[in-house]
Motif scaffolding. Structure first.
Motif, mmCIF file in Angstrom:
data_model
loop_
_atom_site.group_PDB
_atom_site.id
_atom_site.type_symbol
_atom_site.label_atom_id
_atom_site.label_comp_id
_atom_site.label_asym_id
_atom_site.label_seq_id
_atom_site.Cartn_x
_atom_site.Cartn_y
_atom_site.Cartn_z
ATOM 1 N N UNK A 140 111.557 36.335 -11.827
ATOM 2 C CA UNK A 140 111.615 37.610 -12.556
ATOM 3 C C UNK A 140 111.401 37.466 -14.054
ATOM 4 N N UNK A 141 111.275 36.228 -14.553
ATOM 5 C CA UNK A 141 111.031 36.029 -15.978
ATOM 6 C C UNK A 141 109.719 35.296 -16.251
ATOM 7 N N UNK A 142 108.823 35.292 -15.281
ATOM 8 C CA UNK A 142 107.487 34.738 -15.504
ATOM 9 C C UNK A 142 107.444 33.240 -15.715
ATOM 10 N N UNK A 143 108.339 32.512 -15.065
ATOM 11 C CA UNK A 143 108.398 31.064 -15.232
ATOM 12 C C UNK A 143 108.039 30.318 -13.954
ATOM 13 N N UNK A 144 107.841 29.031 -14.121
ATOM 14 C CA UNK A 144 107.732 28.114 -12.988
ATOM 15 C C UNK A 144 109.123 27.538 -12.762
ATOM 16 N N UNK A 145 109.615 27.638 -11.550
ATOM 17 C CA UNK A 145 110.912 27.080 -11.211
ATOM 18 C C UNK A 145 110.774 26.157 -10.021
ATOM 19 N N UNK A 146 111.462 25.046 -10.059
ATOM 20 C CA UNK A 146 111.387 24.076 -8.961
ATOM 21 C C UNK A 146 112.766 23.889 -8.343
ATOM 22 N N UNK A 147 112.852 24.153 -7.040
ATOM 23 C CA UNK A 147 113.999 23.695 -6.257
ATOM 24 C C UNK A 147 113.540 22.392 -5.606
ATOM 25 N N UNK A 148 113.988 21.228 -6.106
ATOM 26 C CA UNK A 148 113.525 19.959 -5.536
ATOM 27 C C UNK A 148 114.121 19.719 -4.151
ATOM 28 N N UNK B 272 123.504 22.501 -2.945
ATOM 29 C CA UNK B 272 123.207 22.469 -4.383
ATOM 30 C C UNK B 272 122.111 21.477 -4.754
ATOM 31 N N UNK B 273 121.233 21.902 -5.656
ATOM 32 C CA UNK B 273 120.304 20.999 -6.328
ATOM 33 C C UNK B 273 120.250 21.395 -7.800
ATOM 34 N N UNK B 274 119.766 20.490 -8.633
ATOM 35 C CA UNK B 274 119.480 20.802 -10.033
ATOM 36 C C UNK B 274 117.964 20.795 -10.195
ATOM 37 N N UNK B 275 117.442 21.699 -11.049
ATOM 38 C CA UNK B 275 116.002 21.787 -11.197
ATOM 39 C C UNK B 275 115.580 22.383 -12.526
ATOM 40 N N UNK B 276 114.294 22.218 -12.883
ATOM 41 C CA UNK B 276 113.796 22.703 -14.167
ATOM 42 C C UNK B 276 113.238 24.118 -14.120
#
Length: 539
Positions: free
Chosen positions: A223-231, A249-253
């Motif tokens: 919803x904010x026009x970004x690339x998000x990765x769920x590894x 849970x995961x951490x991602x950029x």
């Protein structure tokens, strides 16, 4: 004749000098012109630092100025919960180190924001809960430390849905209030990594970190026009991160491009001896950004998950247009359907797992914090219900409070037959079902709208233009969450309300490179991302 020739030569020389001087002057001016970090990629910022067009100190000052201008005033995006008071000193030290030793990595001296459930020394880890406002960790979370070791600078911590669960108030917490969407102030920034997403979209930093249990990186990125990765579950560590459910849970950029997200993922991922889930991670981490293939879609075969269409006409139209674009590039596209259980996994899997695991895992995390602070879920509930908090400007979301009480009651179900059946049978069977679907159809990835509706209304303000017929607009996210598979969301278009719409590429475990290639190929062919209207460049 000779004299005329000499004069002609002289004239040509003068003309040549006159021509070259402006060109050299223009290039000299370009080389010395102030560097504008607005919307710049990691590589562009790194090159500017290497060429001395800017310094890390100047970068930190620039982003602090933007936070000052847009976060608590102006549009009041409200993405930031705390500024790192040591950011400027760290930047100066890294500038000196760059001069004396050279950069540690491409991330050397580059500022980033961190969701407020990651431990950062010198800053409280509140996870959005006012009950944890004085909890200062003794060391950095593993992933934050990885990035710090690479030379990146924590500039601020960001708001989030309280204790990583929204319960109808997306991006709201008792610690930070409500984060707004920088594209449309009447809409939310999803949850729970709303603050990191809004901050990166608004150019408060070059990139951000989030956590994802059931869609908390992918939804906000979408919803904010970004690339998000769920590894892949286990590729990135959760040590030093307030848990929601460690089975999920995961951490991602979160970043403004596939390349940037790929760089950050490679830097933060790896085996952490304190997180058993990551024991094989280092075998799988790659230099993702260096191998990105813009032609990946020309030779790809993808399955379109038809289960997640029909909730919003704009999302459907944008997704179908994206698929048509892929086909025009040479992608082979086929329609696929998940099993009835797989296409909605909250009630049969994710919800019960979260309820069962939260209390014990949360309290184990609290035990790692210094003595004298909050140590139990019961204490958090008690503080949340205190008159001081209930009568404050940002009381705990009542539904979130009920959720905490439910988790307290259901903690005993961690040893129940229902929980064991979900973990030992439902989850593995779901994973095998998705793997079989991909194998039977010879797919490189499964594609679908990241969310089936656009960014939703703020909980405190009605927007009559919002239309959504979904039972759960996040349902598509649950497949990767339950299976532990990787998913990448990338911008695909804009809704009429001015909010971005994204599409997702999902695949089997440790196929991050392939998914990033496909996302990059799509991104480079479409270039649909736009700058948020409410946080423009002020330079």
């Amino acid at each position: 004749m000779g004299k005329k020739y000499v004069n002609l030569k002289a004239l040509l020389a003068i003309l040549l000098v006159v021509t070259i001087l402006p060109w050299n002057q223009a290039n000299a001016e370009a080389a010395t012109a102030p560097f504008d970090p607005f919307e710049k990629s990691i590589e562009e910022v790194a090159k500017a630092l290497d060429s001395k067009q800017t310094t890390s100190e100047e970068l930190v000052k620039y982003y602090l100025e933007r936070i000052e201008a847009y976060d608590k005033q102006g549009p009041a995006i409200n993405a930031i919960t705390a500024i790192n008071e040591k950011a400027l000193d760290t930047a100066k030290a890294l500038d000196a180190e760059r001069t004396s030793k050279g950069p540690r990595s491409v991330l050397h001296g580059i500022p980033f924001v961190v969701k407020d459930n990651f431990d950062v020394v010198g800053m409280p880890t509140t996870a959005g809960s006012v009950a944890l406002k004085n909890e200062y960790p003794l060391k950095n979370s593993y992933t934050v430390q990885q990035l710090i070791d690479a030379g990146a600078i924590v500039i601020a911590k960001t708001n989030m849905s309280e204790l990583a669960a929204s319960y109808g108030r997306l991006g709201y917490s008792s610690m930070g209030g409500l984060t707004l969407n920088p594209y449309n102030l009447n809409r939310d920034a999803s949850g729970s990594s709303s603050g990191s997403a809004a901050a990166v979209a608004a150019n408060f930093a070059v990139f951000g970190l989030g956590t994802d249990t059931s869609g908390s990186v992918r939804g906000p990125a979408n919803v904010t026009g970004l690339v998000g990765i769920r590894p892949t579950h286990g590729l990135t560590s959760r040590t030093g991160v307030v848990p929601s459910s460690l089975s999920l849970d995961v951490t991602g950029p979160l970043a403004r491009s596939v390349e940037d997200a790929s760089i950050v993922l490679a830097a933060m991922a790896g085996t952490d001896k304190e997180d058993a889930a990551t024991k094989d991670a280092s075998k799988h981490v790659k230099a993702y950004a260096k191998a990105l293939d813009a032609s990946a879609l020309k030779k790809a075969r993808v399955g379109v998950a038809v289960d997640f269409f029909g909730d919003n006409e704009e999302v459907d139209a944008i997704t179908k247009e994206a698929i048509a674009k892929m086909e025009s590039m040479g992608t082979e596209v086929i329609r696929v359907k998940f099993s009835d259980r797989t296409k909605y996994l909250w009630t049969p899997a994710l919800g019960p797992i979260g309820d069962a695991e939260f209390k014990s895992q949360f309290e184990k995390y609290l035990s790692t914090l210094p003595a004298g602070g909050v140590k139990t879920l019961e204490e958090v509930i008690k503080i949340s219900e205190s008159p001081e908090v209930l009568n404050s400007k940002t009381p705990v979301n009542p539904a979130r409070l009920d959720g905490l009480k439910t988790a307290l009651e259901k903690a005993e179900t961690l040893n129940s037959d229902e929980y064991k059946n979900i973990v030992n049978h439902v989850i593995p069977e779901t994973r095998k079902s998705v793997e079989k679907l991909m194998k039977d159809n010879d797919l490189d990835a499964i594609v679908f709208p990241t969310m089936s509706c656009p960014a939703s209304n703020r909980f405190d303000k009605e927007d009559p233009t919002y239309v959504c017929n979904a039972y759960d607009t996040y349902a598509a996210s649950y497949v990767a969450s339950a299976t532990g598979f990787p998913e990448v969301t990338v911008p695909a278009g804009m809704a009429e309300a001015g909010v971005p719409i994204g599409i997702s590429f999902m695949g089997p475990a440790y196929t991050e490179q392939k998914l990033l290639d496909l996302a990059y190929s799509f991104e480079q062919a479409t270039k649909v991302r736009t700058v948020p209207t409410h946080t423009p460049n002020f330079k």
